[in-house]
Design an enzyme around this catalytic site. Structure first.
Site, PDB file in Angstrom:
ATOM      1  N   GLY A 179       0.798  -1.230   0.000  1.00 56.94           N
ATOM      2  CA  GLY A 179       0.000   0.000   0.000  1.00 56.94           C
ATOM      3  C   GLY A 179       0.826   1.274   0.000  1.00 56.94           C
ATOM      4  N   SER A 192       9.632  -6.744  -0.903  1.00 54.55           N
ATOM      5  CA  SER A 192      11.039  -7.133  -0.665  1.00 54.55           C
ATOM      6  C   SER A 192      11.533  -6.619   0.689  1.00 54.55           C
ATOM      7  CB  SER A 192      11.948  -6.660  -1.805  1.00 54.55           C
ATOM      8  OG  SER A 192      11.724  -5.306  -2.151  1.00 54.55           O
TER       9      SER A 192
END
Lengths: 201, 201
Positions: free
Chosen positions: A37, A108
């Site tokens: 988000g 990541s």
């Protein structure tokens, strides 16, 4: 890791330079990292659009998209997340080798994994972009309703809630999405590429 | 296969058509299949060289090369071979999506696996090229000394010796390397691409 001593690098006739010289660009990975988000995909899409309209050749690897194909067998445990990023790194390397500017938009969360990708290519071929949106803002947006599910315990190992996010300490570009529009942020990134000689190379 | 219901396809702003229209080419996979030593890599390299010199944008995925990177954790059991080809198929699909003509040179012994790759892309985006060199010829060449090792039992699951090769029954192009030179075979493949509208599209 299984290795096979009968494997050898097959010399390829066409080099990275030959593949990209018809493009006037210097291939690289634009590695977007940040919370769910935070705006990674939105910004990456906007950057790709600007570059494509200006005639550069790009490709976008997206977390959701790649998980439905190449990485469809992987889940969200720490181990699977590591393998997820490893494969994406290897594919990104292939795209750089093919002469493209490749944009990747994945959470990541682990610094070690991002470092490993960085080491796969030349030092000037990896550009880390930290989409530095605070957890509270990402959670308030909750575009996909995932934070609500994570807080309710319906999703396990959710970054920021039940799994760690390690912030980059030396990202090449840090962008803030609260005070700036998508266009402003995207233009900042394109300006960086111009300044550093990735475009019209 | 683990699936996650929270995954959605993220709409991408730049389409395959937009990526490839600056190239005058129709992206596709040139899937070379054949025994070890049949000449797949050599021919694929020659085809890529011709296309690159004529200004087309290509990329070559090679068995040996990809096994050192993306698929470094996979061995040569039937199960690992299936996963090997699956991942290569998914990566090829991404390259086609990026607008490139991608050449792949893998033994890819199982028909079902090749069919699965074919189904990943549009029907006119997969071109199967059978490098139809008889086992006896491949074994006589034994470029990498692998057949000798396989016959001595030093390599297990070696295609043609201790593992099956299922010949394509409806390959788009069949080439014979005994009677023709590498250049002749490569030119035949490029002519096919011209005739079918993949070049100057």
């Amino acid at each position: 890791m299984k290795k096979d001593s009968n494997l050898v690098w097959h010399p390829q006739c066409v080099s990275k330079e030959e593949r990209s010289k018809i493009k006037n660009q210097k291939p690289c990975i634009l590695w977007f990292t940040g919370l769910s988000g935070s705006g990674k995909s939105t910004i990456a899409n906007e950057v790709e659009l600007i570059l494509n309209q200006r005639g550069y050749h790009t490709y976008l690897l997206d977390g959701d998209n790649i998980r439905l194909g190449l990485n469809s067998g992987l889940g969200f445990s720490d181990e699977d997340r590591v393998e997820n990023i490893r494969r994406i790194g290897e594919v990104s390397k292939l795209f750089v080798d093919s002469g493209l500017i490749v944009l990747t938009a994945f959470i990541s969360p682990f610094m070690k994994d991002r470092e490993r990708v960085k080491c796969l290519v030349n030092s000037d071929e990896f550009i880390e972009i930290f989409v530095d949106t605070p957890l509270s803002v990402c959670e308030a947006r909750d575009t996909k309703g995932l934070y609500t599910k994570a807080r309710a315990g319906e999703i396990v190992n959710f970054t920021g809630v039940s799994s760690i996010y390690e912030e980059p300490i030396d990202a090449h570009i840090v962008v803030k999405t609260e005070a700036n529009s998508v266009e402003e942020v995207a233009n900042k990134i394109v300006e960086y590429l111009e300044l550093k000689g990735y475009l019209d190379a």
